[in-house]
Design an enzyme around this catalytic site. Structure first.
Site, short mmCIF file in Angstrom:
data_model
loop_
_atom_site.label_atom_id
_atom_site.label_comp_id
_atom_site.label_asym_id
_atom_site.label_seq_id
_atom_site.Cartn_x
_atom_site.Cartn_y
_atom_site.Cartn_z
N ASP A 13 0.81 -1.22 0.00
CA ASP A 13 0.00 0.00 0.00
C ASP A 13 0.84 1.27 0.00
O ASP A 13 0.44 2.29 0.54
CB ASP A 13 -0.95 0.04 1.22
CG ASP A 13 -1.70 -1.26 1.41
OD1 ASP A 13 -2.31 -1.70 0.43
OD2 ASP A 13 -1.65 -1.83 2.52
N LYS A 16 2.08 2.33 -5.01
CA LYS A 16 2.70 1.82 -6.24
C LYS A 16 1.85 2.17 -7.45
O LYS A 16 2.37 2.45 -8.52
CB LYS A 16 2.87 0.29 -6.17
CG LYS A 16 3.88 -0.15 -5.14
CD LYS A 16 3.99 -1.66 -5.09
CE LYS A 16 2.73 -2.34 -4.57
NZ LYS A 16 2.40 -2.05 -3.17
N ALA A 39 -4.36 -8.03 -4.05
CA ALA A 39 -3.69 -6.73 -4.15
C ALA A 39 -4.75 -5.69 -4.50
O ALA A 39 -5.88 -6.03 -4.85
CB ALA A 39 -2.63 -6.79 -5.22
N GLY A 40 -4.39 -4.43 -4.43
CA GLY A 40 -5.33 -3.39 -4.83
C GLY A 40 -4.58 -2.13 -5.15
O GLY A 40 -3.86 -1.62 -4.31
N HIS A 41 -4.68 -1.66 -6.36
CA HIS A 41 -4.02 -0.43 -6.74
C HIS A 41 -5.07 0.63 -7.00
O HIS A 41 -6.07 0.36 -7.64
CB HIS A 41 -3.26 -0.61 -8.04
CG HIS A 41 -1.95 -1.27 -7.86
ND1 HIS A 41 -1.21 -1.20 -6.72
CD2 HIS A 41 -1.22 -2.02 -8.71
CE1 HIS A 41 -0.10 -1.87 -6.87
NE2 HIS A 41 -0.08 -2.39 -8.07
N GLN A 228 1.80 -5.94 -3.20
CA GLN A 228 2.21 -5.99 -1.78
C GLN A 228 3.58 -5.32 -1.61
O GLN A 228 3.89 -4.41 -2.35
CB GLN A 228 2.21 -7.44 -1.26
CG GLN A 228 0.82 -8.03 -1.11
CD GLN A 228 0.41 -8.92 -2.26
OE1 GLN A 228 1.24 -9.48 -2.94
NE2 GLN A 228 -0.87 -9.04 -2.48
P1 GDP Z 1 -0.66 0.69 -3.77
O1 GDP Z 1 -1.38 -0.59 -3.60
O2 GDP Z 1 0.77 0.59 -3.35
O3 GDP Z 1 -0.84 1.32 -5.12
O4 GDP Z 1 -1.31 1.70 -2.76
P2 GDP Z 1 -2.80 2.24 -2.72
O5 GDP Z 1 -3.56 1.89 -3.93
O6 GDP Z 1 -3.36 1.88 -1.39
O7 GDP Z 1 -2.54 3.80 -2.87
C1 GDP Z 1 -2.39 4.61 -1.88
C2 GDP Z 1 -3.46 5.70 -1.79
O8 GDP Z 1 -2.80 6.91 -1.58
C3 GDP Z 1 -4.34 5.95 -3.02
O9 GDP Z 1 -5.61 6.34 -2.57
C4 GDP Z 1 -3.66 7.11 -3.72
O10 GDP Z 1 -4.51 7.91 -4.50
C5 GDP Z 1 -3.12 7.88 -2.56
N1 GDP Z 1 -1.88 8.60 -2.81
C6 GDP Z 1 -0.84 8.21 -3.60
N2 GDP Z 1 0.14 9.13 -3.53
C7 GDP Z 1 -0.28 10.09 -2.67
C8 GDP Z 1 0.31 11.29 -2.15
O11 GDP Z 1 1.43 11.65 -2.45
N3 GDP Z 1 -0.42 12.01 -1.24
C9 GDP Z 1 -1.65 11.64 -0.84
N4 GDP Z 1 -2.27 12.40 0.06
N5 GDP Z 1 -2.25 10.53 -1.30
C10 GDP Z 1 -1.57 9.76 -2.20
#
Ligand code: GDP
Length: 435
Positions: A13, A16, A39-41, A228
């Protein structure tokens, strides 16, 4: 012939999705190499927010191919649901999606096993998403998995025989070991369901190692998208609180069928603080504190896949330094820096110590077995007390913010290539090494 791997540097999370989305501009193919629909993006596209669980985010771009490699375990129903949802939202999913015919399939009994096993673990539960991913990997390693290529719609008998043997064992275990009172799995039903799902997935199936090697040999750019994070790697993570696949950069080779010589860059993604979903050791956790709650709320730390609230804590340089080495990371992206905006003081874990006063500058392999034995040794830095949201030039960041980033880079031993100051594409600072 660039092969670029993107991996999570913490416990998943990290954001990515946003980085992969940005890097996809330079890529021809985006390939996933491990995990499943656990997973979830989160991807923002044309002002809409999408959460994709299985399909690589490359699918959102014109003229890019999205690949699910052989190392992914695929739930065909979940895949088809995701295809349908994306299409409904106007995203093209046709011959731009390729699924490895050597990928193991998540079967209905895998979900049943996941749920029964987690329930039996009681307080020792490892926090699985209950989608059958772990049991599908277990069967893969035990050589009793089902791969798409095992099935031939014109020659059904051998597959039925195999499925019958598998179901006999599954039903025996469900009844006698898990004491399930549910109806046993019936061969004809499982077979028919598989056959009809297969027919709908078949257009996407192909020999993905051949596709990827041909592309790399032809000078195309392939982005290998990890799911992950490194701390959840089955070998290198905080075992047993890990996922069931290789989340580190090496997993891109086995999970896609390409050689390590094709990998030219490894980009690690870390949040400016740390989060973890589910159980497992987390030395810098700020449980039950105002700052922990602040990070959770302001960072909207709720799982995209599970809806579970994420545990939050300070940046752990011990964890990320380890990730840098385990992945051979060439550059790092720091995400969600804006979440720290209003904090007076920031802490970074630079080591751990145990009750006897021994200090550690690396994660001992027993940390998962004794999750509460280690406490962090912190270094403190002043916060910046102003909003940096949306800043896109490094020199526009306050001096304290730059000092924090530079200290992270120094402690982890890796140059930074991107800093994220908000969820949107343009809320990004690109540093050297992006091209
Ligand atoms: P992943 O699985 O690693 O892609 O992580 P997530 O999908 O859980 O993404 C993280 C969350 O943080 C998403 O809702 C994004 O839109 C948000 N996000 C990503 N970069 C930033 C940032 O720089 N600032 C903020 N406030 N939110 C972010």
């Amino acid at each position: 012939m660039p092969g670029i791997v993107v991996v999570g540097a913490q416990w998943g999370d990290e954001g990515k999705g946003k980085v992969v989305d940005l890097l996809t501009q330079q890529a021809d193919i985006v390939a996933r190499f491990q995990g499943g629909n656990n997973a979830g993006h989160t991807v923002m596209f044309e002002d809409k927010t999408f959460v994709v669980h299985l399909i690589p985010s490359g699918v959102f771009w014109e003229n890019k191919i999205a690949v699910l490699g052989n190392g992914v375990v695929v739930d065909p129903a979940a895949l088809l649901d995701e295809v349908a949802q994306l299409r409904k939202a106007g995203v093209r999913v046709e011959d731009n999606l390729k699924v490895s015919d050597a990928a193991n399939v998540v079967m209905p009994y895998h979900k049943a096993f996941d749920q029964f096993r987690e329930a039996l673990r009681g307080p020792g539960k490892i926090g699985t998403t209950g989608r059958g991913i772990g049991p599908a990997y277990e069967d893969k390693m035990a050589r009793r998995g089902v791969r798409f290529s095992d099935f031939n719609p014109r020659m059904e008998k051998p597959f039925r025989v195999r499925l019958e043997q598998i179901l006999e064992e599954k039903n025996f275990l469900l009844r006698n070991h898990f004491r399930s009172e549910e109806k046993p799995f019936v061969l004809d039903e499982v077979y028919e369901r598989f056959r009809s799902l297969y027919a709908r997935v078949e257009p996407y199936l192909c020999d993905t190692p051949a596709l990827l090697n041909d592309a790399l040999d032809a000078g195309k750019t392939v982005l290998f998208e990890g799911a992950q994070g490194t701390g959840l790697d089955v070998d290198h993570g905080t075992y047993p609180y890990v996922t069931s696949s290789s989340t580190t950069a090496g997993g891109a080779c086995t999970g896609c069928g390409i050689g390590p010589t094709h990998i030219t860059k490894v980009i690690g993604i870390a949040k400016a603080y740390t989060t973890r979903v589910g159980e497992g050791p987390f030395p810098t956790e700020l449980a039950g504190t105002a700052i922990g709650e602040f990070l959770q709320k302001r960072g909207q730390e709720i799982g995209a896949t599970t809806g579970r609230v994420r545990r939050c804590g300070w940046f752990d340089a011990v964890l990320v330094r380890e990730s840098v080495r385990l992945n051979g990371m060439t550059a790092m992206a720091v995400m969600k820096l804006d979440v720290l905006d209003s904090l007076e003081t920031l802490k970074i874990a630079v080591g751990y110590k145990d009750e006897e006063g021994n200090t550690y500058d690396r994660i001992p392999h027993w940390m998962g077995s004794y999750p509460d034995r280690l406490t962090p040794v912190y270094e403190e830095m002043p916060g910046w007390n102003t909003t940096i949201r949306g800043i896109s030039r490094y020199e526009d960041l306050p001096a304290n913010t730059r000092a924090y980033l530079e200290r992270i880079s120094e402690l982890c031993g890796v140059p930074l290539m991107l800093v994220s100051t908000g969820p949107r594409r343009e809320e990004t600072i690109m540093l050297e090494g992006m091209s």
